[in-house]
Every structure is written in C-alpha cells, then in structure tokens.
Motif scaffolding. Structure first.
Motif, mmCIF file in Angstrom:
data_model
loop_
_atom_site.group_PDB
_atom_site.id
_atom_site.type_symbol
_atom_site.label_atom_id
_atom_site.label_comp_id
_atom_site.label_asym_id
_atom_site.label_seq_id
_atom_site.Cartn_x
_atom_site.Cartn_y
_atom_site.Cartn_z
ATOM 1 N N ALA A 1 0.866 -1.259 0.080
ATOM 2 C CA ALA A 1 -0.070 -0.228 0.114
ATOM 3 C C ALA A 1 0.951 1.221 -0.126
ATOM 4 O O ALA A 1 0.350 2.239 0.286
ATOM 5 N N GLN A 2 2.146 1.330 -0.114
ATOM 6 C CA GLN A 2 3.039 2.300 -0.327
ATOM 7 C C GLN A 2 3.503 2.651 -1.400
ATOM 8 O O GLN A 2 3.609 3.939 -2.011
ATOM 9 N N THR A 3 3.483 1.674 -2.296
ATOM 10 C CA THR A 3 4.012 1.676 -3.719
ATOM 11 C C THR A 3 3.004 2.203 -4.694
ATOM 12 O O THR A 3 1.849 1.702 -4.530
ATOM 13 N N ARG A 4 3.218 3.375 -5.286
ATOM 14 C CA ARG A 4 2.208 4.018 -6.160
ATOM 15 C C ARG A 4 2.173 3.246 -7.380
ATOM 16 O O ARG A 4 3.558 2.979 -8.150
ATOM 17 N N LYS A 5 0.813 3.119 -8.019
ATOM 18 C CA LYS A 5 0.889 2.367 -9.267
ATOM 19 C C LYS A 5 0.112 3.312 -10.331
ATOM 20 O O LYS A 5 -0.435 4.302 -9.962
ATOM 21 N N THR A 6 0.448 3.093 -11.492
ATOM 22 C CA THR A 6 -0.114 3.871 -12.743
ATOM 23 C C THR A 6 -1.507 3.437 -13.245
ATOM 24 O O THR A 6 -1.503 2.253 -13.725
ATOM 25 N N GLN A 7 -2.435 4.170 -13.064
ATOM 26 C CA GLN A 7 -3.728 3.770 -13.744
ATOM 27 C C GLN A 7 -3.807 3.497 -15.091
ATOM 28 O O GLN A 7 -3.296 4.489 -15.925
ATOM 29 N N GLY A 8 -4.151 2.431 -15.500
ATOM 30 C CA GLY A 8 -4.206 2.199 -16.880
ATOM 31 C C GLY A 8 -3.206 1.507 -17.420
ATOM 32 O O GLY A 8 -3.198 1.205 -18.620
ATOM 33 N N LEU A 9 -1.893 1.362 -16.712
ATOM 34 C CA LEU A 9 -0.720 0.763 -17.167
ATOM 35 C C LEU A 9 -0.977 -0.665 -17.137
ATOM 36 O O LEU A 9 -1.309 -1.297 -15.858
ATOM 37 N N ALA A 10 -0.777 -1.485 -17.935
ATOM 38 C CA ALA A 10 -0.966 -2.888 -18.143
ATOM 39 C C ALA A 10 -0.323 -3.598 -16.989
ATOM 40 O O ALA A 10 -0.962 -4.339 -16.334
ATOM 41 N N ARG A 11 0.927 -3.213 -16.764
ATOM 42 C CA ARG A 11 1.857 -4.092 -15.780
ATOM 43 C C ARG A 11 1.087 -4.123 -14.229
ATOM 44 O O ARG A 11 1.052 -4.931 -13.640
#
Length: 286
Positions: free
Chosen positions: A19-29
């Motif tokens: 819950a700390q690592t930010r993810k990119t919305q829409g990025l397939a990975r």
C-alpha cells in the motif's frame, strides 16, 4: 495440485501489496499486478481447483460403482474422458475466480490497488451468494449425494448377493455369501467411512472462511481481513488440502497402487478382480 497451492501460498505471502508503492492507472503491468496478483487469484483458483479435484474423483468413483459396465467400457477405456476429468478442476478454479476477481479490482487515480470493489450493494450480495454456492454448497452437495448413492447401491448389491448365494431372501438367513459378498460389504463400510471423513474435513476446513466472506458480501459491519480470525480461516482451508491426500491414500487401493507404480514399479503385481465381472470396480474402493 496441493503442492502447487503451497507454492503460491508462499509467494503471495512474500510479495503482498504494501500500500506504499504507487501504481499507474491504466498501465497494463500495474493493472495486471493489482487484478491478478494482489487479489491472490492464483492461490484461490488452485484452492477451488483442489476442491473440484475431490469432486471429480467422487464422480469417477460414482460411475464405477453405480454404472460399472458403462464405466468399464466407455469411461475407463477413453483417453478423452480421462483427460477431461483431470483437466476440469484446473479449468473451473481459474475461470471461476477470474470471473469476479479481475472485474472487481482496479488501480485508482491516486495509485492505490483496490480489490473486490462492486458496482452496487445488490450486485455484491447476489454474487456473494453465488460464490458461497459454487465454492462451498455445490461441491459439498455432490460429495454427500455421490457417496450416499454409492453406499446405497453397495448395500443393495450385498443383499442381492446374499439372496443369490443362499437362495433365500435377504435377512431370512442361510449360509455365507462368499468372497463377492464379503468384498461388497467391506466396500460399503469403506464408502460410509470415506463419506464421513471427506465431508467432515471439507465442512470443518471451509465453513468458517466461506461464511465469513458471505457475511462480508452481505454488508456485515464487523469484518476484518487483517485480523487473527480471518487468517485462521485461511489456514484451515490450506489444512483441507493437506488432509485430502491422506484420506484418499489411506482409503483407496487404486490411489495406493498409483503411488506404487510411480515409485516402485518392480513391486507391482496385476490386480486380481476375483473373477466377478464388475467386482474389480468395487474392490478398488476398499
């Protein structure tokens, strides 16, 4: 299958969403990581596959006992039927869990992975009831009905064998029924024992987890997925994977023979069917 489940348990526990690592919305990975890995889709898919593997074994034994001629002439001699029986649990588990886990997980605009996000409360309640049925009630019903039918058929065959061998009606008296009657009687007793052990194990290990998840889907306010109780329910589900192989290795001669063939081929001798036609199918239950 159970060994694969244990492997995914280790890796999903090791690589959880912090819950700390930010993810990119829409990025397939990142979407794939959220929807497949952080939902624990592989682990739960294999747990459900393990359950339906037991169901598949029950159905195969049901056909062998209740419809022995068809089983011997059509089922046993067909590679396609054997492959289908083996493949179905592997297909059902991932397909079923993916149908709702992937759809209800997403990466939000602020880069967080949210799982089990339903479009409405009614949809969550409806699908929650369906999940409870598919993952718990349906396989349990098949186990109970399947073994009950086998026990009843074997009971009738013991009575019929007694009548044929003594020339009197069942329960009237007479001489011994011979080896065939004894084999059927042992098989009948073993079916009852196996039914009790398999059903008891499934109920004891799965009930808490499935009822807890059902309560969550019906909006119960006191649900804690990070708490000790929920973790205990998950552990019990894994215990079921450990218990099932033990039950079947102890109760099924066919299973024991398969292990012997795999590791001690030089010690294997042809199985004796006692010259009683379909009795070989019954002996394999002992």
């Amino acid at each position: 299958m159970d060994a694969v489940v244990a492997s995914f348990l280790f890796f999903t526990s090791l690589f959880e969403d912090d819950a700390q690592t930010r993810k990119t919305q829409g990025l397939a990975r990142d979407e794939a990581l959220c929807r497949i890995w952080y939902t624990k889709l592989p682990m739960w898919s294999l747990l459900i596959a393990s359950t339906y593997g037991i169901v598949a074994m029950t159905v195969e034994r049901f056909l062998a006992v209740v419809h022995p001629i068809w089983h011997k002439t059509t089922f046993s001699g067909s590679r396609a039927m054997t492959r289908l029986t083996v493949a179905m649990p592997w297909v059902i588990g991932p397909t079923w869990n993916a149908s709702y886990m992937i759809a209800t997980a997403m990466v939000t605009a602020d880069g967080q992975c949210t799982v089990y996000t339903w479009p409405s409360g009614r949809a969550q309640m409806g699908f929650g009831a369906l999940i409870f049925f598919v993952q718990f009630l349906f396989p349990l019903s098949l186990l109970v009905v399947g073994y009950s039918c086998m026990a009843w058929v074997l009971h009738k065959r013991v009575d019929a064998g007694t009548e044929a061998s003594t020339g009197v009606a069942p329960g009237v008296g007479g001489g011994g029924g011979g080896k065939r009657k004894e084999s059927m009687a042992r098989a009948r007793g073993n079916v009852f024992k196996t039914l009790f052990l398999v059903a008891l194990s499934f109920i004891a290990c799965w009930t808490r987890n499935q009822v807890y998840y059902l309560r969550y889907n019906f909006g119960h306010p006191y649900i804690d997925y990070s708490g000790t109780f929920y973790n205990f329910t998950v552990i019990m589900v894994f215990v079921n994977c450990c218990v099932n192989p033990v039950i079947y290795s102890v109760k099924y001669k066919a299973f024991q023979r398969g292990v012997t063939v795999a590791f001690c081929r030089h010690k294997v001798r042809p199985m004796d069917d006692h010259g009683h036609g379909s009795a070989s199918n019954i002996i394999s239950l002992q």
